[in-house]
Design an enzyme around this catalytic site. Structure first.
Site, short mmCIF file in Angstrom:
data_model
loop_
_atom_site.label_atom_id
_atom_site.label_comp_id
_atom_site.label_asym_id
_atom_site.label_seq_id
_atom_site.Cartn_x
_atom_site.Cartn_y
_atom_site.Cartn_z
N GLN A 63 7.92 8.77 -2.51
CA GLN A 63 7.66 9.43 -3.79
C GLN A 63 7.54 10.94 -3.66
O GLN A 63 7.51 11.65 -4.67
CB GLN A 63 6.38 8.87 -4.42
CG GLN A 63 5.12 9.22 -3.66
CD GLN A 63 3.91 8.47 -4.13
OE1 GLN A 63 3.74 7.30 -3.81
NE2 GLN A 63 3.05 9.15 -4.90
N CYS A 69 3.49 6.77 -7.65
CA CYS A 69 3.28 5.60 -6.80
C CYS A 69 3.41 4.29 -7.57
O CYS A 69 3.96 3.31 -7.07
CB CYS A 69 1.93 5.68 -6.11
SG CYS A 69 0.52 5.81 -7.23
N HIS A 363 -4.13 4.75 -6.30
CA HIS A 363 -2.80 4.61 -5.70
C HIS A 363 -2.34 3.16 -5.81
O HIS A 363 -3.13 2.23 -5.63
CB HIS A 363 -2.87 5.02 -4.23
CG HIS A 363 -1.54 5.14 -3.55
ND1 HIS A 363 -0.52 5.92 -4.02
CD2 HIS A 363 -1.06 4.54 -2.42
CE1 HIS A 363 0.52 5.84 -3.20
NE2 HIS A 363 0.22 4.99 -2.23
N ASN A 385 4.16 0.87 1.51
CA ASN A 385 3.77 2.10 0.82
C ASN A 385 5.02 2.87 0.39
O ASN A 385 6.15 2.47 0.69
CB ASN A 385 2.88 2.95 1.74
CG ASN A 385 1.99 3.91 0.96
OD1 ASN A 385 2.12 4.07 -0.24
ND2 ASN A 385 1.07 4.55 1.65
#
Length: 446
Positions: A63, A69, A363, A385
């Site tokens: 990102q 996110c 997040h 992630n």
């Protein structure tokens, strides 16, 4: 009011210097900082990347310098379905496409809220909250679902990244200034006696300006495109003239209406097994409202494990900055021994951290696996992630089960993994929370 005295300060210093451990800690922290000095090397021994239930997805997304996110996590869940269906090595969906429409819809949502609150006093808490962040990068699962329902999705090559999507600060700043100016103009026009029709015509002109600015920053979103990919076994696939909704339905096909948010907020003001929503939280006017079922942490774990065992990843929200290492990709309360370093304890519970502003969801990421012990209990979780492949283990993080207990706040799972009683609680009329409630936080961490 009692102030600090010189005598007190002298006693504090004498007590500090009387304990040699304090001096050793001071030397370590002044040279290396708190976290490096507090790192517990023994805790890392049980934080290894192997999992009894493990989904595979190649290619880690990034990102970059944006708060997207929640979009990256959602598109990672969606691309998993497309990659599996078409037998691809990798594929990425366009976050920039969704980003464009999120900014446009948030602008409309903000201006609608300004029109709803024209009678609010200038210094009211609600108006201050609305003006504080009219165009945040952050979002929630239901906000993402609203965007996909309305606009579909496209491949990344159909609307690639730009400077402003990957580093959104400048674009957000100029659009935020414009929106606050629009709010000022609407409130002034209302005070001057302008009619509702006149105010709405003003709003439409304002949105045309926002659209123009977004096109300049992100490019114009495509209306159709060609899908051209090659499978793992070398077969070339072309599907020409696809529209965003048709592409989603044909190659991803997740029924987003079946996926719901289950949260764990163990505060006294939010009893478990009830439905909650948040006033003034959303992006698409007329879209899917943000709604949660609050439940005990065991309910979240059981639903997430069931979905993973069925071969589907799980979108989740957490406070990733707490007791975690970005470099090593470890989220574990035992990784830092702050208690011994500072010779004090940190006793707040999860509920107390929420109540006193020390923690909230920051997040969104994706659960791609879990390790179950001999008794079927989870002890560590595999996390995909969106910070690039150089963070963690090739882009993947490890979450200890105890960290899940303390800092994970939300999972998004299919309704089929919840009991009829839980679904009835979710479907009941939601209790409305104030906009500044911690459960109104948006996943935004860069």
């Amino acid at each position: 009011m009692k102030e600090l005295t010189k005598e007190q300060l002298e006693r504090f210093e004498q007590a500090f210097r009387a304990d040699r451990k304090n001096l050793a800690a001071m030397n370590a922290v002044t040279e290396n900082g708190v976290l490096k000095s507090a790192k517990n090397s023994e805790a890392l021994r049980h934080d290894y990347h192997e999992f009894s239930v493990k989904l595979e997805q190649r290619g880690i997304t990034n990102q970059k310098k944006s708060g997207r996110c929640w979009m990256f996590a959602a598109t990672n869940v969606m691309r998993f379905e497309l990659i599996k269906q078409l037998n691809l090595d990798d594929f990425e969906l366009s976050q920039s496409y969704l980003f464009f429409y999120d900014k446009l819809e948030k602008s409309n949502y903000f201006l609608e809220n300004i029109l709803k609150t024209l009678d609010e006093a200038q210094g009211s808490r609600l108006l201050a909250w609305l003006l504080a962040g009219p165009l945040s990068d952050g979002g929630q699962w239901d906000m993402l679902a609203s965007l996909v329902d309305k606009y579909g999705v496209v491949p990344k090559y159909a609307m690639p990244e730009t400077f402003s999507s990957s580093d959104s600060g400048e674009m957000v700043a100029v659009l935020t200034e414009k929106l606050r100016g629009f709010a000022c103009a609407l409130r002034k026009a209302y005070a001057a006696g302008k009619s509702t029709d006149e105010l709405r015509r003003m709003k439409e002109d304002m949105l045309a300006v926002v659209y123009r600015m977004l096109c300049i920053c992100l490019g114009c979103p495509p209306k159709h495109f060609d899908l051209e990919v090659r499978t793992k076994d070398g077969k070339f696939i072309r599907d020409a003239g696809l529209m965003p909704h048709a592409f989603y339905k044909k190659y991803i096909g997740l029924d987003l209406s079946r996926y719901i948010s289950v949260i764990n907020a163990p505060t006294a003001d939010k009893p478990f097994y009830k439905s909650y929503s948040v006033r003034f939280l959303g992006n698409v006017q007329g879209g899917r409202p943000v709604r949660y079922l609050n439940a005990d942490i065991g309910t979240l774990k059981a639903a997430a494990i069931a979905q993973l065992k069925d071969g589907r990843p799980v979108w989740f929200g957490s406070d990733v900055g707490k007791l975690s290492s970005r470099e090593e990709g470890i989220m574990d309360p035992d990784i830092y021994d702050r208690e011994d370093l500072f010779n004090t304890d940190f006793p707040m519970t999860k509920a107390e951290r929420l109540d006193y502003g020390h923690s909230l969801m920051t997040h969104a990421m994706v659960l791609q696996g879990v390790n179950l012990d001999g008794d079927g209990r989870p002890n560590r979780w595999r996390v995909e992630n969106s910070w690039g492949k150089d963070r963690g283990k090739d882009g993947y993080f490890l979450m200890s089960d105890r960290w899940f207990d303390e800092y994970l706040y939300q999972v998004v799972v299919s309704r089929k993994y919840l009991s009829p009683a839980l679904l009835a609680a979710y479907d009941a009329e939601p209790i409305m929370l104030e906009p500044w409630d911690p459960m109104g936080s948006l996943a935004i961490l860069r």
